[in-house]
Scaffold this motif. Structure first.
Motif, PDB file in Angstrom:
ATOM      1  N   ALA A  23      -3.656   0.604   4.549  1.00 48.38           N
ATOM      2  CA  ALA A  23      -2.702  -0.257   3.838  1.00 48.38           C
ATOM      3  C   ALA A  23      -1.646  -0.689   4.848  1.00 48.38           C
ATOM      4  O   ALA A  23      -1.085   0.145   5.552  1.00 48.38           O
ATOM      5  N   PRO A  53      -0.341  -2.816  -4.694  1.00 49.70           N
ATOM      6  CA  PRO A  53      -1.175  -3.305  -5.794  1.00 49.70           C
ATOM      7  C   PRO A  53      -2.206  -2.238  -6.206  1.00 49.70           C
ATOM      8  O   PRO A  53      -2.551  -1.354  -5.415  1.00 49.70           O
ATOM      9  N   ARG A  54      -2.700  -2.348  -7.420  1.00 49.20           N
ATOM     10  CA  ARG A  54      -3.650  -1.364  -7.966  1.00 49.20           C
ATOM     11  C   ARG A  54      -4.866  -1.171  -7.056  1.00 49.20           C
ATOM     12  O   ARG A  54      -5.304  -0.052  -6.826  1.00 49.20           O
ATOM     13  N   ARG A  55      -5.405  -2.241  -6.529  1.00 54.63           N
ATOM     14  CA  ARG A  55      -6.586  -2.133  -5.655  1.00 54.63           C
ATOM     15  C   ARG A  55      -6.274  -1.306  -4.409  1.00 54.63           C
ATOM     16  O   ARG A  55      -7.081  -0.473  -3.989  1.00 54.63           O
ATOM     17  N   THR A  56      -5.109  -1.527  -3.812  1.00 55.18           N
ATOM     18  CA  THR A  56      -4.705  -0.757  -2.636  1.00 55.18           C
ATOM     19  C   THR A  56      -4.464   0.701  -3.001  1.00 55.18           C
ATOM     20  O   THR A  56      -4.804   1.605  -2.240  1.00 55.18           O
ATOM     21  N   THR A  58      -6.045   2.381  -5.199  1.00 53.14           N
ATOM     22  CA  THR A  58      -7.369   2.988  -5.303  1.00 53.14           C
ATOM     23  C   THR A  58      -7.915   3.345  -3.924  1.00 53.14           C
ATOM     24  O   THR A  58      -8.473   4.426  -3.718  1.00 53.14           O
ATOM     25  N   VAL A  59      -7.727   2.453  -2.966  1.00 53.36           N
ATOM     26  CA  VAL A  59      -8.165   2.708  -1.591  1.00 53.36           C
ATOM     27  C   VAL A  59      -7.412   3.906  -1.019  1.00 53.36           C
ATOM     28  O   VAL A  59      -8.009   4.796  -0.395  1.00 53.36           O
TER      29      VAL A  59
END
Length: 74
Positions: A23, A53-56, A58-59
């Motif tokens: 990130a 953000p939600r996607r980040t 999760t990563v």
């Protein structure tokens, strides 16, 4: 480090010494004070909360499951 700082989050693999950015340019939202943490919450290292953000998120969660994470100031 303090809220509002910009950081890159790096994943350090357990099998080698290489690191990769998972990130970049994320904002620090909160840095708990010493004593604000308890067992099992990452207190074996420094704990910070970042706003992503939600996607980040999760990563980051996936990377933290089997690797150590580190941050560098931008």
């Amino acid at each position: 480090m303090s809220p509002g700082d910009c950081v890159d989050v790096l994943m350090i693999g357990s099998e080698d010494t290489s690191a990769r950015v998972v990130a970049s340019s994320v904002r620090v939202a909160h840095v708990p004070k010493s004593g604000d943490t308890g067992p099992g919450d990452g207190a074996d290292g420094a704990l910070i909360v970042v706003s992503v953000p939600r996607r980040t998120a999760t990563v980051l969660a996936g990377a933290a499951a089997d690797s150590r994470l580190a941050v560098t100031l931008c």
